[in-house]
Design an enzyme around this catalytic site. Structure first.
Site, PDB file in Angstrom:
ATOM      1  N   HIS A  60       0.782  -1.199   0.005  1.00  0.00           N
ATOM      2  CA  HIS A  60       0.008   0.185  -0.210  1.00  0.00           C
ATOM      3  C   HIS A  60       0.920   1.158   0.077  1.00  0.00           C
ATOM      4  O   HIS A  60       1.753   1.336   0.919  1.00  0.00           O
ATOM      5  CB  HIS A  60      -0.684   0.076   1.346  1.00  0.00           C
ATOM      6  N   GLU A  63       1.996   3.454   3.400  1.00  0.00           N
ATOM      7  CA  GLU A  63       2.249   2.806   4.652  1.00  0.00           C
ATOM      8  C   GLU A  63       3.701   2.942   4.114  1.00  0.00           C
ATOM      9  O   GLU A  63       4.503   1.949   3.885  1.00  0.00           O
ATOM     10  CB  GLU A  63       1.723   1.416   4.736  1.00  0.00           C
ATOM     11  N   HIS A 153       3.298  -3.385   6.685  1.00  0.00           N
ATOM     12  CA  HIS A 153       2.392  -2.405   6.642  1.00  0.00           C
ATOM     13  C   HIS A 153       2.299  -1.422   7.792  1.00  0.00           C
ATOM     14  O   HIS A 153       2.977  -1.632   8.513  1.00  0.00           O
ATOM     15  CB  HIS A 153       0.856  -3.140   6.465  1.00  0.00           C
ATOM     16  N   GLU A 217       1.625  -4.883  11.009  1.00  0.00           N
ATOM     17  CA  GLU A 217       1.063  -3.504  11.003  1.00  0.00           C
ATOM     18  C   GLU A 217       1.775  -2.612  11.949  1.00  0.00           C
ATOM     19  O   GLU A 217       2.083  -2.923  13.228  1.00  0.00           O
ATOM     20  CB  GLU A 217      -0.221  -3.504  11.406  1.00  0.00           C
TER      21      GLU A 217
END
Length: 346
Positions: A60, A63, A153, A217
């Site tokens: 993404h 990110e 991410h 994350e």
């Protein structure tokens, strides 16, 4: 040949494909193969540890902390400040989304790793390219090597757990304690065990190549080069241990564990969440609370303390609009399995 300058790999990743020339070179005992703008493999003359590792970022485009972490790692390897003992594939994924500082251009790239895609747009092309790169990398390694893939991410929303990992489901039982212990060593706050297939990048490596894989994350999204990279020093240290050390961490505490109970899927354009779109990851609900509606269907919390992760009603029809999960306490001396549960036969 890439230089050891910090930022060089990022600059190369953002190079237009037509202006890029593949290159290979050696530094000390390492062979580098820069096969595409954001794809580079590093092969030691002799792998001193029987594992091979994929570290990916930029799937993404907004990110950015993972992109900076991967770039700094490669700069240290090129300058010989850090020499990995294992074969390594480094990826900075979605150049166009990175340049636009957006999550994706037309399609969510991290929903396209279920196999070969008809190349209708940039994301479909990229997913095919990245799947091929991972497959070629693993195929070049001895069969007895343990395969690892960490897809890095950053979260687009606030979270009760600032950093956490999601381990994808696999078709057969596999003890994921080695991955969970690695995430704990990296000071991740929680590990989430998925229970249904989802065509993410880490799922691809786990299901097609038997890799120990996870989606990590890391904090919150931020513009490129505006991240406080001190937040990620424990993760950086742990990743370097994965690339260097003969033995890996085994401790699972104090990290929290969650098991996904259901996937919220958006079946129609009438899908709506009943709670604010700004809800934090891991927001808990009372049993029986109404969570979502979809063309007359009502979805309720089935367990006390059930939490929502990645809630997002603004996804395409047919895509995941959130995960529902419950906390659990693992038995540390027993395997932790993350494969999809099998229904008992009648």
């Amino acid at each position: 040949m890439l230089t050891a300058r910090p930022g060089a790999f990022i600059d190369a990743a953002l190079t237009a494909p037509h202006a890029f020339t593949p290159d290979s070179w050696r530094v000390g005992s390492l062979t580098f193969n820069h096969s595409a703008p954001g794809i580079i493999s590093i092969q030691p003359d002799v792998a001193k540890v029987s594992r091979c590792v994929v570290l990916s970022s930029g799937i993404h485009g907004d990110e950015t902390a993972p992109i900076e972490l991967i770039d700094r790692l490669l700069a240290d390897i090129l300058s010989e400040q850090f020499i990995p003992n294992v074969p390594l594939l480094l990826i900075i994924g979605h150049a166009e989304a990175i340049k636009a500082h957006t999550r994706f251009i037309e399609n969510n790239l991290n929903r396209l790793f279920g196999g070969w895609n008809e190349e209708k747009n940039e994301e479909h092309y990229l997913a095919n390219q990245l799947q091929t790169a991972v497959s070629d990398f693993f195929a070049a390694q001895p069969d007895d090597m343990t395969r690892w893939h960490l897809d890095l991410h950053s979260a687009i929303r606030e979270s009760y757990h600032y950093m956490f990992g999601v381990i994808p489901t696999t078709p057969t039982a596999r003890d994921v304690r080695p991955m969970a212990a690695l995430l704990n060593d990296a000071k991740m706050d929680a590990t989430v065990l998925s229970q249904s297939p989802s065509p993410t990048f880490s799922w691809y490596s786990a299901n097609h190549h038997g890799a120990l894989a996870a989606t990590l994350e890391m904090g919150r999204v931020a513009p490129l080069f505006e991240n406080d990279m001190r937040e990620y020093e424990p993760l950086d240290r742990t990743l370097r241990g994965l690339l260097k050390a003969a033995t890996l961490p085994t401790e699972l505490a104090p990290m929290r564990f969650y098991r996904v109970t259901r996937t919220l899927t958006k079946h129609t354009d009438q899908f709506a969440l009943t709670f604010p779109s700004s809800a934090k990851n891991f927001t808990p609900f009372e049993q029986g609370a109404l969570l979502a509606t979809d063309q007359g269907q009502e979805i309720y919390a089935e367990h006390e303390g059930e939490v929502v992760i990645f809630p997002n009603a603004n996804v395409h029809v047919g895509h995941r609009a959130g995960l529902l999960a419950t906390p659990f306490e693992p038995t540390v001396n027993q395997p932790i399995y993350v494969h999809a549960p099998q229904k008992a036969s009648a």
